[in-house]
Design a protein around this motif. Structure first.
Motif, PDB file in Angstrom:
ATOM      1  N   ILE A 344      57.403  15.135  -0.256  1.00  0.00           N
ATOM      2  CA  ILE A 344      56.698  16.140   0.542  1.00  0.00           C
ATOM      3  C   ILE A 344      55.184  16.077   0.385  1.00  0.00           C
ATOM      4  CG2 ILE A 344      58.668  17.717   0.499  1.00  0.00           C
ATOM      5  CD1 ILE A 344      57.275  19.297  -1.697  1.00  0.00           C
ATOM      6  N   GLY A 345      54.691  15.489  -0.714  1.00  0.00           N
ATOM      7  CA  GLY A 345      53.249  15.420  -0.939  1.00  0.00           C
ATOM      8  C   GLY A 345      52.681  16.714  -1.508  1.00  0.00           C
ATOM      9  N   ILE A 346      51.437  16.645  -1.989  1.00  0.00           N
ATOM     10  CA  ILE A 346      50.782  17.802  -2.621  1.00  0.00           C
ATOM     11  C   ILE A 346      49.373  17.918  -2.069  1.00  0.00           C
ATOM     12  CG2 ILE A 346      50.025  18.824  -4.815  1.00  0.00           C
ATOM     13  CD1 ILE A 346      52.152  17.066  -6.189  1.00  0.00           C
ATOM     14  N   PHE A 350      45.592  21.575  -4.996  1.00  0.00           N
ATOM     15  CA  PHE A 350      46.530  21.878  -6.068  1.00  0.00           C
ATOM     16  C   PHE A 350      46.628  20.766  -7.123  1.00  0.00           C
ATOM     17  CE2 PHE A 350      48.573  24.261  -2.424  1.00  0.00           C
ATOM     18  CZ  PHE A 350      48.150  25.514  -2.851  1.00  0.00           C
ATOM     19  N   HIS A 351      45.845  19.707  -6.976  1.00  0.00           N
ATOM     20  CA  HIS A 351      45.992  18.544  -7.858  1.00  0.00           C
ATOM     21  C   HIS A 351      45.719  18.852  -9.331  1.00  0.00           C
ATOM     22  CE1 HIS A 351      45.820  15.142  -4.605  1.00  0.00           C
ATOM     23  NE2 HIS A 351      46.696  16.084  -4.332  1.00  0.00           N
ATOM     24  N   GLU A 352      44.821  19.778  -9.607  1.00  0.00           N
ATOM     25  CA  GLU A 352      44.545  20.153 -11.000  1.00  0.00           C
ATOM     26  C   GLU A 352      45.514  21.238 -11.470  1.00  0.00           C
ATOM     27  OE1 GLU A 352      42.460  18.792 -13.152  1.00  0.00           O
ATOM     28  OE2 GLU A 352      41.832  17.310 -11.681  1.00  0.00           O
ATOM     29  N   LEU A 388      46.560  12.093  -9.830  1.00  0.00           N
ATOM     30  CA  LEU A 388      47.477  11.767  -8.746  1.00  0.00           C
ATOM     31  C   LEU A 388      46.739  11.534  -7.449  1.00  0.00           C
ATOM     32  CD1 LEU A 388      48.967  14.854  -7.076  1.00  0.00           C
ATOM     33  CD2 LEU A 388      47.734  15.186  -9.213  1.00  0.00           C
ATOM     34  N   GLU A 389      47.397  10.807  -6.565  1.00  0.00           N
ATOM     35  CA  GLU A 389      46.947  10.621  -5.194  1.00  0.00           C
ATOM     36  C   GLU A 389      48.100  11.035  -4.296  1.00  0.00           C
ATOM     37  OE1 GLU A 389      45.858   6.547  -4.804  1.00  0.00           O
ATOM     38  OE2 GLU A 389      44.155   6.692  -6.193  1.00  0.00           O
ATOM     39  N   THR A 397      51.677   9.750  -5.637  1.00  0.00           N
ATOM     40  CA  THR A 397      51.686   8.769  -6.722  1.00  0.00           C
ATOM     41  C   THR A 397      50.990   9.377  -7.926  1.00  0.00           C
ATOM     42  OG1 THR A 397      51.575   6.925  -5.158  1.00  0.00           O
ATOM     43  CG2 THR A 397      51.057   6.448  -7.452  1.00  0.00           C
ATOM     44  N   PHE A 398      51.721   9.488  -9.029  1.00  0.00           N
ATOM     45  CA  PHE A 398      51.141   9.942 -10.294  1.00  0.00           C
ATOM     46  C   PHE A 398      50.715   8.712 -11.085  1.00  0.00           C
ATOM     47  CE2 PHE A 398      53.464  13.763  -9.209  1.00  0.00           C
ATOM     48  CZ  PHE A 398      52.625  14.775  -9.692  1.00  0.00           C
TER      49      PHE A 398
END
Length: 404
Positions: A344-346, A350-352, A388-389, A397-398
């Motif tokens: 689903i992606g992020i 919210f990455h941090e 992550l990207e 991708t972590f």
């Protein structure tokens, strides 16, 4: 005397006068050159003397203004000269009394001091000699010394010089740091033990409630309507979620703690264990793109790390054909791993946040918001970084690094 003889004498006298005049001219020219050279030499000597005086003044200034103590001593330990910083550090004044460095050596460091002096004589220098000294008033100071021999024109050692840095305050801070670290380690151990106890004490009543619900349902089978049974189901699901949350909190509390267990961990074996442990739906393919390396550490922690990342990738896959890929690249001082999915992606904002405890972006009974915080703690433990990207709807991708 005949006229001819007179003519000969006159010609000889004339030649002599001419020769004398030429000689006087040469002498005059050479005298003039010598005078000019002498004047130039006087000017050069004056300039040289001024330069020497300037350099001597500069060296004297440097000697006296070195922040650290500076000492020159003979090979018997008698101090020949020291700057003001050394006088202040040791409490001695050479103009009032002689000083031998043996007076400064701290009793328990005598053997170490003589070993270092032997190294100085043998190798011509030593570096970062760290020990205690006595001041004249018997106060103790920690110092760090770098020393070298002084040689004469025949390359024979005649003296030694050293720069002495007062590190008493630094040493005190190091000792305080060690004390704090020991206290912190003790507190962490006590906290870990407390977490185990609390986990057990919290799980016991939950299991009792679950058992009571099960008995009530069994004893009254066929008597409850559909709504009541649904309520009982919600109670059981809530109990399961609470037990899972307690287990995850315990896992989080231990994830970042150091362990004495350090082994060679073959990550290919770790992945084989996870293939058997994880439930991987048929529509999801999980692939390791190349043979993984063997790392040093705690096998359980590396299993926790990959298990949480892979579980997340599987859990949040919304495609008919899900893909989870594990890969790595080797750098000189670390390994960089990646876990990629097409889920689903992020969102970028919210990455941090997702690495903080209880920060799940999907509120569901399957997600307690602890998994990625556990991953972050383990990566930090092994002096790595994680990021992550991701693109919404495209996947995530972590990336994380593990120090070699």
């Amino acid at each position: 005397m005949s006229q001819e003889q007179i003519d000969i004498l006159q010609r000889a006298l004339k030649r002599e006068k001419a020769a004398r005049k030429a000689a006087e001219k040469i002498l005059e020219d050479k005298s003039r050159e010598l005078y000019v050279l002498s004047e130039e030499l006087k000017i050069s000597n004056a300039k040289l003397e001024a330069a020497v005086n300037e350099k001597s003044s500069q060296l004297a200034g440097i000697f006296e203004n070195i922040i650290d103590a500076y000492v020159v001593m003979d090979l018997r330990g008698n101090v020949l000269k020291m700057n003001d910083a050394a006088s202040h550090l040791f409490g001695y004044d050479l103009s009032e009394e002689p000083l031998n460095v043996t007076k400064l050596i701290y009793t328990e460091d005598v053997a170490y001091a003589f070993e270092s002096f032997s190294e100085l004589i043998e190798k011509g220098r030593f570096s970062n000699y760290t020990a205690r000294i006595f001041r004249k008033n018997k106060e103790i100071r920690w110092v760090q010394i770098n020393a070298s021999l002084v040689y004469d024109t025949d390359q024979k050692p005649i003296a030694a010089q050293g720069i002495i840095r007062n590190i008493t305050e630094l040493k005190s801070l190091e000792q305080q740091k060690e004390k704090i670290l020991k206290q912190l380690e003790k507190s962490n151990n006590e906290l870990y033990e407390y977490a185990h106890i609390v986990s057990h004490d919290l799980k016991s009543p939950l299991r009792s409630i679950d058992a009571l619900v099960s008995w009530i349902k069994s004893d009254n089978e066929g008597k409850f309507d559909e709504d009541t049974l649904q309520n009982f189901g919600m109670i059981e699901a809530t109990l399961e979620t609470m037990e899972s949350l307690i287990s995850n909190i315990l896992e989080y509390s231990s994830a970042g703690s150091e362990t004495n267990e350090s082994k060679d961990v073959n990550l290919n074996d770790t992945m084989e264990d996870l293939y058997r442990l994880l439930f991987i739906p048929e529509h999801i393919s999980m692939n390791v793109l190349k043979k993984l390396p063997t790392v040093k550490g705690d096998p359980t922690k590396f299993q926790q790390l990959f298990q949480n990342l892979l579980s997340n990738a599987i859990k949040f896959c919304n495609k008919d054909k899900g893909i989870v890929e594990v890969d790595f690249v080797e750098e000189p001082s670390f390994y960089q791993f990646s876990v990629r999915d097409n889920g689903i992606g992020i969102e970028k904002k919210f990455h941090e946040r997702i690495f903080k405890i209880f920060q799940s972006l999907n509120k569901s009974k399957e997600s307690t918001g602890i998994g990625l915080s556990i991953v972050k703690k383990i990566v930090d433990l092994y002096e790595g970084t994680i990021w992550l990207e991701s693109e919404l709807g495209e996947g995530t991708t972590f990336f994380f690094t593990i120090k070699k």
